[in-house]
Design a protein around this motif. Structure first.
Motif: not given
Lengths: 353, 353
Positions: A53-57, A62-64, A77, A79
């Motif tokens: 699960v990736a949160s892109h900025s 940042i990934e789980l 966790y 990054n």
């Protein structure tokens, strides 16, 4: 069934894991993590696998990365922020948890920044043991950054590589790598181009860092029987191999659904033929077709490798009695009376001790 | 740009958070978390929202709940294991992390078992402040388990509830709740059925624990103007309200895509009309249609509430100087030389100190 003891979570800080690796030694750690990875890959079907699960900025991601079998759950966790070195921070930082599937209790919390480098190198060696020609002694190492020492030592100790041919666009990186490898028994040759480095190499490892569709390796550099360990192409928009290198080789991957998004094969159609490595390890696929075939391990890093690394750390920490218990979860005298926690006297004094 | 200081991660253990809540007081903590939730819900569009990632097993589930805005990333680890009380463990255990989006650095690691109970109650109060009839003074509290004291106190302090009408299938749970609420100023009335408890109630809170499709509330129990705070129906196969209660009421939810899977509205077709609470808080939806309408807050618990609770803990811990720094991420003198960590002398002695 008897009620189990109340658990506490074992915490391994970054200094704890550094000390653990120093006490056991880098070679036994690489070998141990490789053994745990190999064993877990043989149980491939036992795992509940999901995409990370990736949160892109703007500046990174940042990934789980969760995974579980029927007894143990793990997540990492991690990054990826290429600009972090400007602030004196690593581009990749990580930590992870092992938990008990039966109760959900977190049993181990550990640093994984250093450990990720160890497990990535161990994974590369597990793949190369199955795919490279036996008797491989010379490896080209393209990209001499933070991961390169770990790759060098894993291939030295686990594959029998004795000579490294080095290239990096930054000569200071190569000099750092050579300095760090002094006394290890590895012979290193600094080269002035990728083409020069791959000349005569049995294995080519690419661990470059640029987030771009690069072509570090082109088809003219391929030699018969070469094994390519492609580590640096590991997220959308970040590749290292010319597409024709992939087309001319047998391509092996960790977990195809993830590699098609993140690996070098993102350049190719979704039906491009690849083989998952576990099939080779389990004897369900023959692996390398001949001594003259080219093989590619298109590595992106899969949650199962972190699961294996966390298991290794848990066992090594227990053996050496390292780390410390932390009370991440409250201990309740009556689990149905959570509010009762607030009616006790302040436990602050015993926490600080 | 100047390089920032090297960071360390602040760690709040379960005893730390218990002590923090005791020092600040339960009421200020509930009020503070509610304020942070309210403020974050007003910024709804600023968040990168994703469904939680669940790993189901025979006896329970382990979930990761990530969320981020453009500055702060948060995730919660939480399990749900109904049989855990047999082993003396809570059915729900949780911890979480706040991280810096710009660098990926984890800034806070905290227990969230106790905190989840506080934030769930604070969320219920935020919703009821927007949806219940002004002047509500009597609340029925159906299910008197681990969450019930927190709900009781949140509605007492934030809504002005003065009388609680209690029912649980286990009279011992009700007795525990009454004992825990002594001295809070709340008047409690133990009732022998749900029907008796809801009689005359302005607000009905359901926090039952059975993982089943229950019908705690049936349409005949609805009174004009009632607000129903449905907390216990929060995962597939676990509901509390008869479907006709939902059909006869205005239904409000946290995040519709998640609630349609996990909430009481899982019983209804995917096009059943609901309103996301943030729209009411932001003035984009009028909320309660009239003094005689029935309103339902179909609460399941959304990652944003944990984000808010972690922000509250971070700020409160900084204010009170609580928790301790941990080295979850290694401090590197040269971030490009990860291997250099292993060439330093063992830092074990300073870790233990």
């Amino acid at each position: 069934m008897a009620a189990p003891q109340h658990f506490s979570t074992r915490y391994l800080s970054a200094p704890d894991v550094i000390a653990l690796v120093q006490r056991k030694g880098v070679e036994p750690c690489l070998r141990g993590i490789a053994d745990y990875i190999h064993a877990d890959f043989l149980r491939w079907g036992a795992f509940d696998k999901s995409a990370r699960v990736a949160s892109h900025s703007r500046d990174g991601v940042i990934e789980l990365m969760p995974i579980a079998d029927d007894q143990t759950y793990a997540f990492k966790y991690v990054n990826g922020h290429p600009k972090n070195t400007r602030w004196g921070l690593p581009t990749v930082m990580a930590f992870g948890v092992l938990a008990d599937v039966a109760t959900g209790a977190p049993l181990l919390l550990s640093e994984l920044t250093l450990t990720t480098a160890l497990r990535t190198a161990a994974m590369s060696a597990v793949a190369a043991r199955a795919l490279a020609r036996p008797g491989s002694r010379t490896m080209a190492l393209i990209g001499n950054g933070a991961q390169s020492e770990f790759q060098a030592l894993a291939f030295h100790h686990l594959l029998g590589i004795t000579t490294l041919r080095l290239f990096d666009t930054d000569p200071a990186a190569t000099a750092k790598l050579q300095a760090n490898l002094q006394g290890t028994g590895l012979r290193t040759v600094a080269c002035s181009s990728t083409a020069e480095a791959v000349r005569g190499a049995d294995i080519v490892t690419t661990v470059t860092a640029d987030k771009t569709n690069a072509t570090i390796l082109t088809p003219d550099l391929l030699a018969p029987g070469m094994h390519i360990n492609a580590v640096g192409g590991d997220c959308p928009g970040k590749t290292e191999l010319h597409a024709d290198v992939l087309r001319q080789a047998q391509v092996f991957v960790e977990y195809a659904p993830q590699t098609r998004i993140e690996g070098d094969i993102q350049q190719l159609p979704p039906d491009f033929a690849v083989t998952e490595l576990w099939e080779v390890l389990a004897g369900q696929h023959g692996g390398r077709a001949s001594d003259t075939a080219a093989t590619v391990f298109d590595s992106v890093g899969f949650a199962l490798e972190d699961f294996s690394a966390l298991r290794f750390l848990r066992d090594a920490a227990a053996e050496l009695d390292m780390g410390q218990p932390i009370e991440l979860i409250p201990e309740l005298s009556d689990p149905k009376n959570l509010f009762g926690l607030l009616r006790t006297r302040s436990p602050l004094l015993c926490v600080v001790a």
